[in-house]
Enzyme design. Structure first.
Site, PDB file in Angstrom:
ATOM      1  N   GLU A   1       4.991  88.752  83.358  1.00 42.77           N
ATOM      2  CA  GLU A   1       4.897  87.311  83.633  1.00 42.77           C
ATOM      3  C   GLU A   1       5.412  87.010  85.033  1.00 42.77           C
ATOM      4  O   GLU A   1       6.422  87.590  85.473  1.00 42.77           O
ATOM      5  CB  GLU A   1       5.722  86.568  82.572  1.00 42.77           C
TER       6      GLU A   1
ATOM      7  N   SER B   1     -15.558  64.446  79.321  1.00 48.51           N
ATOM      8  CA  SER B   1     -14.563  65.219  78.587  1.00 48.51           C
ATOM      9  C   SER B   1     -14.470  64.660  77.172  1.00 48.51           C
ATOM     10  O   SER B   1     -14.061  63.508  76.978  1.00 48.51           O
ATOM     11  CB  SER B   1     -13.198  65.118  79.276  1.00 48.51           C
TER      12      SER B   1
ATOM     13  N   ALA C   1      -0.109  74.471  76.836  1.00 47.66           N
ATOM     14  CA  ALA C   1       0.566  75.344  75.869  1.00 47.66           C
ATOM     15  C   ALA C   1       0.742  76.763  76.411  1.00 47.66           C
ATOM     16  O   ALA C   1       1.096  77.673  75.682  1.00 47.66           O
ATOM     17  CB  ALA C   1      -0.215  75.376  74.562  1.00 47.66           C
TER      18      ALA C   1
ATOM     19  N   SER D   1      -3.568  78.755  79.239  1.00 47.60           N
ATOM     20  CA  SER D   1      -4.472  78.639  80.368  1.00 47.60           C
ATOM     21  C   SER D   1      -5.755  77.880  80.079  1.00 47.60           C
ATOM     22  O   SER D   1      -6.867  78.364  80.313  1.00 47.60           O
ATOM     23  CB  SER D   1      -4.779  80.008  80.971  1.00 47.60           C
ATOM     24  N   SER D   2      -5.565  76.666  79.604  1.00 46.66           N
ATOM     25  CA  SER D   2      -6.733  75.796  79.447  1.00 46.66           C
ATOM     26  C   SER D   2      -7.311  75.483  80.830  1.00 46.66           C
ATOM     27  O   SER D   2      -8.508  75.226  80.960  1.00 46.66           O
ATOM     28  CB  SER D   2      -6.367  74.518  78.707  1.00 46.66           C
TER      29      SER D   2
ATOM     30  N   ASP E   1      -4.935  84.491  85.096  1.00 45.79           N
ATOM     31  CA  ASP E   1      -5.639  83.667  84.106  1.00 45.79           C
ATOM     32  C   ASP E   1      -7.142  83.688  84.349  1.00 45.79           C
ATOM     33  O   ASP E   1      -7.944  83.828  83.420  1.00 45.79           O
ATOM     34  CB  ASP E   1      -5.132  82.219  84.164  1.00 45.79           C
TER      35      ASP E   1
HETATM   36  C1  GLA Z   1       0.329  80.715  85.151  1.00 43.99           C
HETATM   37  C2  GLA Z   1      -0.469  81.162  86.364  1.00 43.99           C
HETATM   38  C3  GLA Z   1      -0.649  82.685  86.386  1.00 43.99           C
HETATM   39  C4  GLA Z   1       0.675  83.412  86.179  1.00 43.99           C
HETATM   40  C5  GLA Z   1       1.435  82.825  84.994  1.00 43.99           C
HETATM   41  C6  GLA Z   1       2.816  83.408  84.862  1.00 43.99           C
HETATM   42  O1  GLA Z   1      -0.390  80.915  83.978  1.00 43.99           O
HETATM   43  O2  GLA Z   1      -1.731  80.553  86.398  1.00 43.99           O
HETATM   44  O3  GLA Z   1      -1.245  83.074  87.597  1.00 43.99           O
HETATM   45  O4  GLA Z   1       1.450  83.411  87.333  1.00 43.99           O
HETATM   46  O5  GLA Z   1       1.555  81.410  85.083  1.00 43.99           O
HETATM   47  O6  GLA Z   1       2.741  84.754  84.600  1.00 43.99           O
END
Ligand code: GLA
Length: 384
Positions: free
Chosen positions: A34, A68, A121, A124-125, A170
């Site tokens: 992370e 949306s 949440a 990665s929406s 993401d």
């Molecule tokens: C977000 C960012 C990613 C990554 C994470 C943490 O999701 O979009 O690029 O840095 O945080 O790991």
């Protein structure tokens, strides 16, 4: 029951009286690694079966229309007036803007989208929103981008109007995800190696804390700046070129005074998390799930105490998980300051784990956490 894909398509037909192409764009989880995608590290994300559905069609005008479903909001703009706005609009407009900046001809189109993925949440929406649109426009207008190129375009889009200086994890997972595999992604070469996700007796369970801190994106950018400051100090005073060259946090000691407390802690986390993720990839290949889980606990400690991207609610959920003998690993996931924990739980103990986590969490914070079961899916795809 009618699927969300069908609902989005019907909504499109009702609003725009045209037949669209339909796409699914997944959210992602990350097993470990992370905040090191923007620090020359390695990450282990997987695309999941929850995400966003899009219906898209060319409209023969010079105007683009978005609707949306989740916000019940529409937006339209002529193509020669694309600029920053707010909220979800910045993500979709950012994608169009990046295509235009690259000299690609985007013509008028209509787009309806909706998610079965909670936003904010840590799933990665935002990459799902960027990726679905970018993939759909690439097909609709024959722009000739590869999946990997689209991932980079989406990352630039997020840096632009939304102003979040995210790494590539993401968007990469969104485009390049593989069913039942984690992608071990080298964030220097941008080569991803799929590793089979064979967890034996264990399953992945997410618990959404339902906490979302409004300042998360500015705190994210602050972490990025602190990391860069740390690296500059390292480079100035040694032959190390990147955080990945430093194999142990003990080697950072000599930079501590110049870095100062905060930057030193961030750098310590980065060095440790990179080494943990390298080790974790080997353990996953060897199917040593307990040892893998132990690294997840360590990752959480580091995110909470050194990188400082956790919060009381996430720390509590991980503490509860750690006290359960059926849980071999747990940590906060994604950008932080709220969102989900990811837990590796013995399959026979999942129901009890969820019940206990939700009960204790409610007692402590008066919030109903949301358990989420996901499966690991392919990257963004056309459905019809
Ligand atoms: C977000 C960012 C990613 C990554 C994470 C943490 O999701 O979009 O690029 O840095 O945080 O790991």
């Amino acid at each position: 029951m009618e699927s969300l894909a069908e609902k989005i398509k019907e909504l499109f037909i009702k609003k725009f009286k045209n037949t669209p192409s339909v796409y699914f764009s997944p959210g992602r989880i990350n097993l470990i690694g992370e905040h090191i995608d923007y620090n020359d590290g390695f990450v282990m994300p997987c695309a999941i079966n929850k995400g966003m559905y899009f219906a898209i069609a060319e409209n023969g005008t010079d105007t683009i229309h978005f609707y949306s479903r989740d916000y019940d909001e529409k937006y339209e703009t002529p193509l020669n007036k694309i600029g920053a706005d707010e909220g979800w609009k910045n993500y979709v407009l950012g994608v169009v803007d990046e295509f235009q900046k690259a000299g690609k001809e985007i013509k008028g189109f209509d787009c309806v989208f909706g998610a079965n993925l909670p936003s904010g949440a840590g799933l990665s929406s935002s990459a799902a929103l960027e990726g679905g649109l970018a993939f759909g426009l690439n097909e609709t207008f024959n722009l000739g981008y590869t999946r990997k190129e689209l991932a980079f375009l989406c990352q630039r889009a997020e840096h632009g109007f939304p102003g979040v200086k995210c790494g590539i994890m993401d968007q990469y997972a969104n485009m390049m995800g593989e069913e039942n595999h984690a992608i071990y992604l080298d964030c220097m070469s941008f080569e991803g190696v799929p590793i089979p996700l064979e967890l034996g007796d264990y399953s992945i369970v997410l618990i959404n804390s339902r906490v979302h801190h409004a300042l998360a994106s500015s705190a994210y950018n602050t972490r990025r700046n602190e990391s860069e400051t740390g690296l500059q100090i390292i480079r100035k005073n040694s032959n190390y070129k990147s955080y990945r060259d430093i194999k142990s946090a003990a080697s950072l000691k000599k930079f501590e005074i110049e870095m100062g407390t905060y930057v030193f802690k961030r750098a310590t986390f980065i060095v440790e998390e990179i080494q943990r993720t390298i080790l974790a990839s080997k353990l996953l290949k060897q199917k040593k799930i307990k040892a893998f889980g132990e690294l997840m606990f360590q990752s959480h400690e580091g995110q909470s105490n050194l990188y400082k991207v956790s919060c009381a609610e996430l720390d509590f959920l991980v503490k509860i998980a750690k006290s359960n003998p059926d849980v071999v690993g747990a940590r906060m996931m994604g950008g932080g300051f709220g969102g989900c924990t990811i837990n590796l739980v013995k399959s026979s103990g999942i129901a009890a784990f969820i019940e206990n986590s939700l009960t204790e969490y409610k007692k402590e914070f008066q919030i109903s956490a949301e358990p989420l079961r996901v499966t690991v899916s392919n990257g963004t795809m056309r459905l019809g």
